[in-house]
Motif scaffolding. Structure first.
Motif, mmCIF file in Angstrom:
data_model
loop_
_atom_site.group_PDB
_atom_site.id
_atom_site.type_symbol
_atom_site.label_atom_id
_atom_site.label_comp_id
_atom_site.label_asym_id
_atom_site.label_seq_id
_atom_site.Cartn_x
_atom_site.Cartn_y
_atom_site.Cartn_z
ATOM 1 N N GLU A 122 -18.372 -48.546 20.236
ATOM 2 C CA GLU A 122 -17.787 -47.228 19.970
ATOM 3 C C GLU A 122 -17.077 -47.207 18.624
ATOM 4 O OE1 GLU A 122 -17.186 -46.307 24.736
ATOM 5 O OE2 GLU A 122 -15.568 -47.226 23.579
ATOM 6 N N TYR A 123 -16.413 -48.306 18.283
ATOM 7 C CA TYR A 123 -15.732 -48.394 16.987
ATOM 8 C C TYR A 123 -16.760 -48.365 15.853
ATOM 9 C CZ TYR A 123 -12.210 -49.718 13.558
ATOM 10 O OH TYR A 123 -11.353 -49.715 12.474
ATOM 11 N N LEU A 124 -17.839 -49.097 15.996
ATOM 12 C CA LEU A 124 -18.898 -49.081 14.978
ATOM 13 C C LEU A 124 -19.506 -47.683 14.840
ATOM 14 C CD1 LEU A 124 -20.755 -52.450 15.628
ATOM 15 C CD2 LEU A 124 -19.533 -51.792 13.539
ATOM 16 N N ASN A 125 -19.726 -47.009 15.961
ATOM 17 C CA ASN A 125 -20.268 -45.643 15.925
ATOM 18 C C ASN A 125 -19.310 -44.697 15.201
ATOM 19 O OD1 ASN A 125 -22.574 -46.421 17.278
ATOM 20 N ND2 ASN A 125 -21.818 -45.784 19.279
ATOM 21 N N LEU A 126 -18.018 -44.842 15.448
ATOM 22 C CA LEU A 126 -17.032 -44.018 14.747
ATOM 23 C C LEU A 126 -17.133 -44.230 13.240
ATOM 24 C CD1 LEU A 126 -14.526 -42.139 14.649
ATOM 25 C CD2 LEU A 126 -13.142 -44.218 14.876
ATOM 26 N N GLN A 127 -17.286 -45.469 12.828
ATOM 27 C CA GLN A 127 -17.340 -45.781 11.397
ATOM 28 C C GLN A 127 -18.575 -45.196 10.715
ATOM 29 O OE1 GLN A 127 -15.004 -46.875 9.561
ATOM 30 N NE2 GLN A 127 -13.604 -48.005 10.863
ATOM 31 N N GLN A 128 -19.573 -44.785 11.486
ATOM 32 C CA GLN A 128 -20.745 -44.113 10.915
ATOM 33 C C GLN A 128 -20.411 -42.684 10.489
ATOM 34 O OE1 GLN A 128 -23.691 -45.875 10.403
ATOM 35 N NE2 GLN A 128 -22.320 -47.496 11.089
ATOM 36 N N LEU A 129 -19.288 -42.166 10.976
ATOM 37 C CA LEU A 129 -18.897 -40.779 10.709
ATOM 38 C C LEU A 129 -17.925 -40.650 9.542
ATOM 39 C CD1 LEU A 129 -18.338 -39.667 14.412
ATOM 40 C CD2 LEU A 129 -20.395 -39.361 13.002
ATOM 41 N N GLY A 130 -17.458 -41.773 9.005
ATOM 42 C CA GLY A 130 -16.498 -41.759 7.907
ATOM 43 C C GLY A 130 -15.906 -43.135 7.724
ATOM 44 N N LYS A 131 -14.874 -43.199 6.929
ATOM 45 C CA LYS A 131 -14.167 -44.466 6.700
ATOM 46 C C LYS A 131 -12.819 -44.383 7.395
ATOM 47 C CE LYS A 131 -17.546 -45.612 4.069
ATOM 48 N NZ LYS A 131 -18.709 -45.391 4.893
ATOM 49 N N PHE A 132 -12.657 -45.170 8.446
ATOM 50 C CA PHE A 132 -11.446 -45.140 9.260
ATOM 51 C C PHE A 132 -10.770 -46.506 9.220
ATOM 52 C CE2 PHE A 132 -14.451 -42.073 10.949
ATOM 53 C CZ PHE A 132 -13.683 -40.927 11.037
ATOM 54 N N ASP A 133 -9.455 -46.517 9.309
ATOM 55 C CA ASP A 133 -8.664 -47.757 9.315
ATOM 56 C C ASP A 133 -8.851 -48.562 8.021
ATOM 57 O OD1 ASP A 133 -7.488 -47.317 11.781
ATOM 58 O OD2 ASP A 133 -9.020 -48.424 12.897
ATOM 59 N N THR A 134 -8.705 -47.899 6.888
ATOM 60 C CA THR A 134 -8.799 -48.612 5.602
ATOM 61 C C THR A 134 -7.472 -49.270 5.231
ATOM 62 O OG1 THR A 134 -8.261 -46.644 4.304
ATOM 63 C CG2 THR A 134 -10.605 -47.056 4.752
ATOM 64 N N LYS A 135 -6.393 -48.866 5.882
ATOM 65 C CA LYS A 135 -5.068 -49.451 5.634
ATOM 66 C C LYS A 135 -4.414 -49.938 6.919
ATOM 67 C CE LYS A 135 -4.338 -46.255 1.859
ATOM 68 N NZ LYS A 135 -4.163 -44.838 1.761
ATOM 69 N N THR A 136 -4.994 -49.622 8.059
ATOM 70 C CA THR A 136 -4.453 -50.000 9.361
ATOM 71 C C THR A 136 -5.538 -50.741 10.139
ATOM 72 O OG1 THR A 136 -5.147 -47.879 10.306
ATOM 73 C CG2 THR A 136 -2.881 -48.018 9.467
ATOM 74 N N GLY A 151 -6.413 -64.324 23.963
ATOM 75 C CA GLY A 151 -6.785 -63.574 22.766
ATOM 76 C C GLY A 151 -7.080 -62.111 23.023
ATOM 77 N N ALA A 152 -7.149 -61.355 21.950
ATOM 78 C CA ALA A 152 -7.518 -59.943 21.994
ATOM 79 C C ALA A 152 -8.190 -59.590 20.668
ATOM 80 C CB ALA A 152 -6.299 -59.062 22.229
ATOM 81 N N LEU A 153 -9.007 -58.551 20.678
ATOM 82 C CA LEU A 153 -9.764 -58.138 19.496
ATOM 83 C C LEU A 153 -9.158 -56.902 18.837
ATOM 84 C CD1 LEU A 153 -13.410 -58.448 20.871
ATOM 85 C CD2 LEU A 153 -12.201 -60.043 19.361
ATOM 86 N N PHE A 154 -9.296 -56.847 17.519
ATOM 87 C CA PHE A 154 -8.956 -55.642 16.772
ATOM 88 C C PHE A 154 -9.950 -55.490 15.634
ATOM 89 C CE2 PHE A 154 -6.559 -58.943 14.637
ATOM 90 C CZ PHE A 154 -6.581 -58.603 13.289
ATOM 91 N N ALA A 155 -9.957 -54.311 15.029
ATOM 92 C CA ALA A 155 -10.945 -54.015 13.989
ATOM 93 C C ALA A 155 -10.327 -53.156 12.902
ATOM 94 C CB ALA A 155 -12.141 -53.297 14.616
ATOM 95 N N ASP A 156 -10.977 -53.196 11.738
ATOM 96 C CA ASP A 156 -10.608 -52.314 10.634
ATOM 97 C C ASP A 156 -11.781 -52.185 9.672
ATOM 98 O OD1 ASP A 156 -10.561 -54.585 8.912
ATOM 99 O OD2 ASP A 156 -8.401 -54.819 9.134
ATOM 100 N N TYR A 157 -11.576 -51.422 8.613
ATOM 101 C CA TYR A 157 -12.615 -51.203 7.598
ATOM 102 C C TYR A 157 -12.044 -51.615 6.251
ATOM 103 C CZ TYR A 157 -16.244 -48.897 4.876
ATOM 104 O OH TYR A 157 -17.279 -48.639 4.007
#
Length: 184
Positions: A122-136, A151-157
Motif C-alpha cells: 500500500e505504501y508503494l502504491n501511494l508513492q506512485q501517486l506523488g512524492k510522500f515522506d521526503t522529510k519524514t 523489530g518494526a518496519l518504516f518507510a520513506d522517500y
C-alpha cells in the motif's frame, strides 16, 4: 457508535470533495457522487475520515476494490501526518521503554481511529501517486515474525526512491508517524 455533528459532517464532505476534484490523478474513473452516497450511509467511516483529517492526514480516495465494493482512502499529506508523530510502533514497544515514553503508539492509535496502518504494498502504491515522506517517515505493518524479535518496519522517500527500513518497535522520532488506510 462514533458520529460527527451535522456541521462536522457537512464540513468534512466539502473538504473531501474539494480534495477529490483537485487530485483527479489519484482516482481516475471514479465519481464523487457515488463515494459521497457511500460515506453518508456509513457515519462511523466518516468519523474515521474526520480523525484522519484532524490529525493532518489529508485523506483522499486512491482506489476502488472491485471484489469488496469498497472505496479506499489513504492519508495523502505530503509528510507523515503531523498529529500522529513521535509514536512507538505498538503497545509492546511502548511498554518496553524504560524512560522518555511517548504518549501512545501507532498500532493502538490507528485502531482508536478505526483505520489500518499501511502495508509495504500500500505504501508503494501511494508513492506512485506523488512524492510522500521526503522529510519524514511512516511506520508500516510489520510481519509477526519480525515483531517477535523486537523489530518494526518504516518507510520513506529519499533520493528518488522508496526505502524500507527496520528499527526497534520501542523507538520513536519527531519525524516518524504513520499513514492510515480506510475502506468505505
Amino acid at each position: 457508535m462514533k458520529r460527527l455533528s451535522t456541521e462536522q459532517h457537512t464540513e468534512l464532505l466539502n473538504i473531501l470533495k474539494t480534495r477529490f476534484e483537485k487530485n483527479t490523478n489519484r482516482h481516475k474513473n471514479l465519481a464523487w457522487n457515488t463515494i459521497q452516497e457511500k460515506l453518508e450511509n456509513n457515519p462511523e467511516k466518516l468519523w474515521s475520515l474526520n480523525e484522519m483529517e484532524q490529525s493532518g492526514g489529508e485523506p483522499d480516495v486512491v482506489g476502488f476494490d472491485e471484489q469488496s465494493g469498497d472505496y479506499i482512502f489513504i492519508d495523502c499529506s505530503a509528510e507523515t501526518p503531523a498529529g500522529r508523530r513521535s509514536l512507538c510502533y505498538d503497545k509492546e514497544g511502548l511498554e518496553s521503554r524504560k524512560e522518555f515514553k511517548p504518549e501512545n503508539n501507532a498500532v493502538d492509535r490507528a485502531n482508536e481511529m478505526g483505520i489500518e496502518i499501511l502495508s509495504e504494498e500500500e505504501y508503494l502504491n501511494l508513492q506512485q501517486l506523488g512524492k510522500f515522506d521526503t522529510k519524514t517517515s511512516s511506520w508500516i505493518k510489520t510481519p509477526t515474525e519480525m515483531r517477535k524479535l523486537g523489530g518494526a518496519l518504516f518507510a520513506d522517500y529519499r533520493y528518488g526512491k522508496v526505502f524500507f527500513y527496520h528499527n526497534g518497535a520501542q523507538s520513536y522520532y519527531a519525524v516518524r508517524g504513520f499513514r492510515g488506510l480506510l475502506r468505505v
